[in-house]
Structure formats: C-alpha cells, structure tokens
Design a protein around this motif. Structure first.
Motif, short mmCIF file in Angstrom:
data_model
loop_
_atom_site.label_atom_id
_atom_site.label_comp_id
_atom_site.label_asym_id
_atom_site.label_seq_id
_atom_site.Cartn_x
_atom_site.Cartn_y
_atom_site.Cartn_z
N SER A 174 41.55 18.87 28.11
CA SER A 174 41.34 20.35 27.73
C SER A 174 40.02 20.29 28.16
CB SER A 174 41.23 20.42 26.58
OG SER A 174 42.63 20.56 25.56
N GLU A 186 41.86 25.31 24.80
CA GLU A 186 42.52 24.13 24.44
C GLU A 186 43.62 24.84 25.66
OE1 GLU A 186 43.31 20.95 22.51
OE2 GLU A 186 41.41 21.75 22.39
N VAL A 187 44.10 23.66 25.59
CA VAL A 187 45.46 23.20 26.89
C VAL A 187 46.39 23.10 25.85
CG1 VAL A 187 47.16 21.97 28.64
CG2 VAL A 187 43.49 21.38 28.87
N GLU A 189 48.84 22.28 24.24
CA GLU A 189 49.71 21.19 24.27
C GLU A 189 51.09 21.58 23.70
OE1 GLU A 189 49.53 18.86 25.55
OE2 GLU A 189 47.41 18.19 25.03
MG LIG Z 1 44.26 19.00 24.96
#
Ligand SMILES: [Mg+2]
Ligand SMILES: Nc1nc2c(ncn2[C@@H]2O[C@H](COP(=O)(O)OP(=O)(O)O)[C@@H](O)[C@H]2O)c(=O)[nH]1
Ligand SMILES: [Zn+2]
Length: 294
Positions: A174, A186-187, A189
């Motif tokens: 991220s 934010e990646v 998840e």
């Molecule tokens: Mg992340």
C-alpha cells in the motif's frame, strides 16, 4: 475509432480511460462485443465517445496475458514486494511466487522495500539475495517507501506499463502504491477465504502514474503453492536460470537423470543452492538431492 484502457471493472461498472486525452468515461459495450468476450481491467478497447460521460465499446483487443489474481489483462510487470526484515525475507515464498507469475506469462520483478531499516549485516543479506536473483535472471530494485527512496527510479523503470503488486502482508504494498500514484491509497487486501467463497470477482481499479503507466489497487498472491497451478514436472520450466542449460534428456527433471547440466551448474556454483533447494522443495522431492550438491 478511439483507443481506451479499461481501468475500472466492478460488477456492471466499466471505466474506460482514453489514451490520447486521458479522460475517464463509463464504458458501454455493444452487444456483439459481450457475445465474444468478457471485459477485464487492463483490456485495451476501441470505440466512440458518444457523450461527455460515455464510451461505446466496439472492440476488445486480443489480450497478451490474463492474471487470475488480481483479474487484470495485459500485465507487463508483477511487482513482487518483499523485505529483508519486518517481515523477514522468505525465499521459499518468493520462489513460489516467481514460478506462478512466470507461468501466467507476466514478467515478475523483485522489489526489496524498507531498506531504511537495515544495519550493515542486514545490508549484506540484501546484497546476497539481490545477487542470487539477478544471477537467476530477474531485475531487483531497492526502495524505501517510508523515505521515498528509489521511487522515482521505480517509476522510470515502469514507464508505459500495466503493473500489479504482489507479496505478503506488511511488506509495504500500500505504501509503494501511494508513493507511485501520489495519493494515499489502501491496497484492497482480500482474504483467501472470502475470495474463494464468492462467485463474483472482486473489482479492480488501475491508477495512472508516471508517463502512461498503470498500477492495480488489488494485490496478487500473498502466498501461493506453485503445485496448485502446476504439475511437479512443469515447475522446472519456470526456474529461469534452468532454461540456460541443455541436459542430456530434454525433459530432464534435474533430479536423478544422468547428464543433468542443471545439477552440474549447482555443483560448480553457477546456479544458487538456495534456488535449487527451493526447486526440490516445491516439487516435494528428496532433500538429499540438494544436500549432496550444496
Ligand atoms: Mg496493504
Ligand atoms: N521503515 C519502513 N516502514 C515501511 C516502509 N514501507 C512501509 N512501511 C510500514 O510497514 C507497514 C506495512 O505497510 P503497508 O504498506 O500497509 O504494507 P502492505 O500490507 O504490504 O500493504 C506500515 O506500518 C508502513 O508504514 C518503508 O520503506 N520503511
Ligand atoms: Zn537436468
């Protein structure tokens, strides 16, 4: 017709980014298009801008590859992010990830993040692993997302490419994404469980960055067992450095065959013991096979 890239794909939503004027439209595929193919993030499409918000998709370009996780087409690079410390480097996981992404015909590159945390001894470790993976045939880049170091170099390296991030939780995916794109992101998840239990695919967004580059906000595998995708005797095809050698038998598994040049190369130090050891481990063969050479 105008060329666009699908940068947003979730449920009924198709976001098309036009490559000449860099605008985003809502893509509406013509019926004949949907009959032929599904449309994924990363697909290059051709069509017409019909009003200020709408792009009518007439045609989808044939895709050069397709990653199942995340579901993105035409991936030029998978950035496998790892760290020497916090969390500690796991080379078995790295080799599994490399095998799987090679198998999907996407080009993996190794990013070591958090280099700001390393003392002299740990730096030597970073150099050792970098040498091993460079020798195996991979590009290895060092960054510190926290200090914004190596990010410009990474941006230049990825120019014009569609990329996605992969690697375990906590390595800084991220943080790297935010640095590349220039905003806090934010990646997303996704736990293995929810992903498998669902019928609909998770949406993917591609963010433009640098000069005509795009990066996905949905991560690839955080851990993976290569044998989930491959038969044991196919794994040898995805250890890049093994392909440089001509064994006596073209289908040599590099285990017990006479005239195996790969084993010879391990013995004389041309191929890293660490890599060969993981090969044997991935295919669940006898550890004695590497122990007797290393
Ligand atoms: Mg992340
Ligand atoms: N020291 C240091 N910490 C970092 C760096 N990059 C990320 N972190 C920290 O590592 C933790 C995990 O980062 P995150 O980007 O959420 O990782 P992800 O789980 O892979 O998305 C966070 O607390 C970050 O602030 C770095 O380059 N150096
Ligand atoms: Zn062999």
């Amino acid at each position: 017709m105008k060329k666009g890239l699908v940068i947003d794909r979730e449920a009924q939503m198709i976001g098309v980014y036009t490559l000449d004027d860099k605008k985003t439209y809502r893509g509406i595929p013509r019926k004949k298009v949907l009959k032929k193919t599904k449309i994924y993030a990363g697909d290059y499409v051709y069509g017409e801008v019909v009003d200020e918000n709408t792009f009518a998709i007439e045609q989808v370009e044939e895709r050069k590859n397709f990653l199942v996780r995340p579901p993105v087409a035409n991936v030029d690079k998978v950035l496998i992010v790892s760290t020497i410390k916090m969390p500690e480097f796991d080379n078995f996981l790295m080799d599994n990830l490399l095998v799987v992404y090679e198998h999907f015909q996407t080009d993996p590159v190794i990013i070591f993040n958090k280099i700001d945390l390393l003392n002299e001894e740990e730096k030597a470790g970073l150099e050792k692993w970098t040498q091993i993976y460079t020798d195996a045939g991979y590009d290895v880049l060092w960054v510190s997302a926290a200090r914004n170091e190596g990010i410009q170099k990474l941006t230049d390296y990825l120019e014009g490419m569609i990329c996605v991030l992969a690697g375990p939780s906590g390595v800084g995916k991220s943080s790297i994404l935010s640095r590349l794109v220039g905003v806090q992101l934010e990646v997303r998840e996704v736990s293995e469980k929810t992903e498998r239990g669902r019928h609909t695919t998770t949406g993917v967004k591609l963010f433009p960055f640098g000069e005509n580059s795009f990066i996905g906000d949905t991560p690839g595998f955080s851990s993976v067992d290569a044998l989930y995708f491959l038969k044991p005797n196919e794994v040898r095809l995805y250890f890049r450095e093994f392909l440089r050698y001509d064994c006596k038998f073209p289908d040599c598994t590099h285990t017990r065959e006479p005239g195996c040049q790969v084993r010879e190369a391990v013995k004389n130090g041309e191929i890293s013991c660490e890599r060969y050891k993981n090969y044997i481990k991935i295919i669940k063969e006898d550890p004695a096979l590497w122990q007797e050479l290393c």
